[in-house]
Scaffold this motif. Structure first.
Motif, mmCIF file in Angstrom:
data_model
loop_
_atom_site.group_PDB
_atom_site.id
_atom_site.type_symbol
_atom_site.label_atom_id
_atom_site.label_comp_id
_atom_site.label_asym_id
_atom_site.label_seq_id
_atom_site.Cartn_x
_atom_site.Cartn_y
_atom_site.Cartn_z
ATOM 1 N N TRP A 93 0.830 -1.267 0.190
ATOM 2 C CA TRP A 93 0.103 -0.175 -0.038
ATOM 3 C C TRP A 93 0.834 1.256 0.014
ATOM 4 O O TRP A 93 0.534 2.278 -0.848
ATOM 5 C CB TRP A 93 -0.980 0.094 1.321
ATOM 6 N N GLY A 97 1.160 4.398 -2.821
ATOM 7 C CA GLY A 97 1.005 5.783 -2.593
ATOM 8 C C GLY A 97 2.061 6.647 -3.302
ATOM 9 O O GLY A 97 1.927 7.864 -3.776
ATOM 10 N N GLU A 123 -2.853 12.202 -6.072
ATOM 11 C CA GLU A 123 -2.682 12.754 -4.692
ATOM 12 C C GLU A 123 -3.634 12.232 -3.686
ATOM 13 O O GLU A 123 -3.239 11.681 -2.713
ATOM 14 C CB GLU A 123 -2.374 14.112 -4.402
ATOM 15 N N THR A 126 -2.821 8.590 -3.073
ATOM 16 C CA THR A 126 -1.574 8.516 -2.217
ATOM 17 C C THR A 126 -2.398 8.703 -0.748
ATOM 18 O O THR A 126 -1.761 7.747 0.135
ATOM 19 C CB THR A 126 -0.591 9.733 -2.276
ATOM 20 N N ALA A 129 -4.143 5.564 0.043
ATOM 21 C CA ALA A 129 -3.119 4.328 0.109
ATOM 22 C C ALA A 129 -2.338 4.310 1.600
ATOM 23 O O ALA A 129 -2.275 3.209 2.125
ATOM 24 C CB ALA A 129 -2.034 4.184 -0.880
ATOM 25 N N VAL A 130 -1.982 5.602 1.917
ATOM 26 C CA VAL A 130 -1.198 5.579 3.122
ATOM 27 C C VAL A 130 -2.090 5.185 4.443
ATOM 28 O O VAL A 130 -1.560 4.566 5.347
ATOM 29 C CB VAL A 130 -0.675 7.083 3.311
ATOM 30 N N SER A 181 1.553 14.984 2.563
ATOM 31 C CA SER A 181 0.843 14.640 1.479
ATOM 32 C C SER A 181 -0.506 15.260 1.522
ATOM 33 O O SER A 181 -1.018 15.746 0.607
ATOM 34 C CB SER A 181 0.622 12.963 1.214
ATOM 35 N N GLY A 277 2.789 2.030 -7.980
ATOM 36 C CA GLY A 277 1.827 3.304 -8.130
ATOM 37 C C GLY A 277 1.236 3.884 -9.352
ATOM 38 O O GLY A 277 -0.005 4.114 -9.451
#
Lengths: 461, 181
Positions: A93, A97, A123, A126, A129-130, A181, A277
């Protein structure tokens, strides 16, 4: 190169594959993108997709609830394989990101105009995913309610976290990455939120978007500082994104486990992160442009470029695999040599071959201009790479841990239902967040698209 | 005159294209006006220059944030490992600085990024829920496809009628008075 095809990057090919469809004005880009959020009725397909993703998120909640009730014993992990799916999924994951930051920061610094229409949702990807990645190390601690031990706070025991440990580096790297981010994304959103505030017709929307827009009015003095801040954020996010997967790779490389203890890990992890990604960006971009008719904004040029980045990073990853393999044999270290044999002939060999097939062999089809311009093929390819990169992390984590230094410490790992439920559940959560995002926020940066209109109209003069 | 000032924030002209706005800004400055602001739906290249804006403080604040994050981050780790709770593990050095670099780096970036964003917002006096320019009905287009120039009442040369006439001479779409509510 075939006879009729113009040379790469000639003015002619730029005209054929523009970054923005012809005939757009400031008004048309504003109306088209903001209408997705403000006026278009929510389609039936959206509800179906959201319902599926929401159910899977529910599955994740159940899986985590059961985990908190029973403990990590419900997973397939054991001794010696203490890491299992939680770490595989975490690395996967967080890697996904990375493309979002690469697109928004690195391509911004390199002045790549084609990034404009894809950076916003990349973005968002990202961030989501984070968020998915962050769940795994937390629930893997076994006693997640004690996770605050990893932060330096003045405790009654006068203890501090062990700053020499990659685990603590991870905490700082991932939380910084998540924060930066979010800031980057929000700063980019401010002018668009102001657009939504001014275009919204209902009072609640005006109030909500108005509050989020912070009273942005597009003053030249504001833009002046805004541009400085945005450029600086891009400059800061660039080394940051490289550092995050480097730190993640340190979780492995600092250990002495065969197959992990190698200096090639940081660059090879970063390349792999960008690879997966970009695959995920394609997986999202292709249905998105289709569903909302954004083919003018996310053109074939974008898809082609992303496929090329995938091909290039895929080759770096292939180089990483090759050197991992070569150095293990060349070192003459019997544990390293044995690990290579285990990858090729051990119980998990099918995973290794599937990984080579997904990550190295199939992506070579992207050399073909025709296939790069076949949207259905690109979508298929992006899924293949996503699976391949997941397999890579599985191979790294599981094979090394099942074949340690002494045969008495060898073991087997088999994921359980709850392992799969958590993985699939986070995919559901990721998709659900994306569905909500395209519904309530502009999926493409409107202000930057206006800038692109201004630039392309200048080019034509 | 004094009465007017208390009600009127300025006079605003609306333009169709960014080039027209830049031209208007140049003319306005030539005419001797200083207190003005331009409003655009995207950052227009050359406009900041035409307005005479030079550097801003954001990079400096970002530098301070980065320094604070980095020095503070390293200093804290040193303090925690070598002073507050020193642990002698096989005689290894307490100040094992290479192992402190990843966290130091992350905190440098974090400090700089937070200062860049919040510094920018603070210098822009944002969030600011209301501003007189929002009283102009047509100003909603400032976030879409129109470009605005507002000469403010606090300019010593400002005079409602004359300034409006001057702006008319720049061939805008519209000229409006901006009033406080």
């Amino acid at each position: 190169m075939s006879a009729g095809q113009p040379p790469i990057d000639s003015p002619e090919i730029r005209r054929l594959t523009p970054v923005l469809g012809p005939g757009h004005t400031f008004r048309s880009v504003t109306d088209k993108i903001s209408s997705i959020v403000l006026t278009r009725p929510t389609s039936f397909g959206w509800f179906v997709g959201f319902a599926i993703a929401f159910s899977l998120t529910g599955l994740m909640t159940i899986a985590i609830g059961w985990l908190f009730t029973k403990g990590v014993g419900i997973w397939g992990i054991n001794i010696p394989i203490g890491w299992g799916f939680a770490i595989v999924n975490f690395v996967w994951w967080i890697g996904i990101g990375h493309a979002g930051t690469l697109i928004s920061a690195i391509l911004f610094l390199l002045n790549q105009k084609w990034r404009t229409s894809i950076n916003r949702f990349a973005e968002a990807m990202t961030l989501f995913a984070v968020a998915c990645a962050g769940i795994f190390p937390l629930i893997h601690t076994g006693r997640p309610w004690m996770a605050f031990y990893m932060f330096p706070y003045p405790s009654t025991m006068s203890l501090w976290p062990q700053f020499r440990s990659p685990l603590i580096w991870d905490v700082f790297a991932v939380s910084t990455y998540g924060t930066v981010s979010l800031l980057f994304w929000f700063v980019g959103l401010i002018p668009d939120l102001a657009t939504l505030r001014d275009h919204a017709v209902t009072k609640p929307k005006q109030i909500i978007y108005g509050m989020l827009a912070l009273g942005w009015r597009g003053s030249v003095r504001h833009w002046h500082r805004y541009q400085s801040a945005y450029l600086l954020l891009a400059g800061l996010a660039t080394p940051l994104v490289l550092s995050v997967h480097t730190v993640v790779s340190f979780d492995f490389a600092i250990a002495i486990v065969p197959g992990w203890h190698t200096t090639i890990f940081p660059p090879y992890f970063v390349a792999g992160a960008i690879y997966s990604g970009f695959a995920m960006v394609l997986t999202i971009a292709i249905p998105l442009r289709k569903a909302y008719g954004l083919e003018d904004f996310i053109t074939m040029r974008h898809l082609d470029n992303m496929a090329k980045v995938m091909l290039a990073t895929g080759l770096i990853v292939a180089y990483g695999y090759f050197f991992e393999f070569f150095l293990s044999l060349y070192s003459g270290n019997k544990f390293d040599v044995y690990l290579v044999q285990q990858r090729l002939h051990g119980p998990y060999a099918p995973f290794y071959y599937a990984l080579i097939l997904c990550n190295i062999l199939t992506p070579q089809l992207l050399w073909s201009y025709k296939l790069r311009h076949n949207v259905a093929f690109l979508f298929f390819m992006s899924i293949v790479v996503n699976i391949g990169m997941w397999l890579e992390r599985f191979v790294i984590v599981v094979i090394s841990l099942t074949r340690d230094f002494v045969p008495s410490a060898w073991g087997r790992y088999l994921p359980t239902f709850w392992d799969w439920a958590t993985l699939i559940g986070t995919i559901g959560m990721f998709v659900m967040l994306l569905f909500l995002f395209v519904r309530v926020l502009p999926a493409i940066s409107i202000a930057e698209m206006r800038e692109l209109v201004a630039e392309t109209s200048e080019d034509e003069k | 005159m004094e009465h007017h000032r208390s009600h009127i924030y300025g006079v605003m002209a609306e333009f169709d294209a960014p080039e027209q706005l830049i031209h208007a800004v140049e003319k306005t400055r030539e005419a001797g006006y200083h207190r003005m602001d331009a409003y655009t739906p995207f950052p227009v290249e050359g406009l900041a220059h035409a307005m005479g804006l030079k550097r801003n403080m954001v990079p400096f604040i970002t530098l301070l944030g980065g320094l604070a994050g980095g020095l503070g981050g390293f200093g804290f780790q040193y303090w925690a490992a070598a002073i507050s709770y020193p642990q002698n593990i096989g005689g290894r050095p307490l100040n094992s600085w290479p192992a402190f670099i990843p966290v130091t780096f992350e905190l440098t970036v974090l400090g700089a990024a937070l200062c860049a964003v919040f510094g920018m917002l603070a210098l822009n006096r944002l969030p600011q829920p209301h501003h007189p320019v929002f009283n102009v009905k047509r100003f909603v287009h400032a976030t879409s496809d129109r470009f605005y120039l507002c000469i403010e009442a606090r300019d010593p040369k400002f005079h409602v009628a004359e300034t409006a006439r001057f702006l008319q001479g720049l061939h805008p779409h519209h000229v409006t008075e901006v009033v406080y509510d």
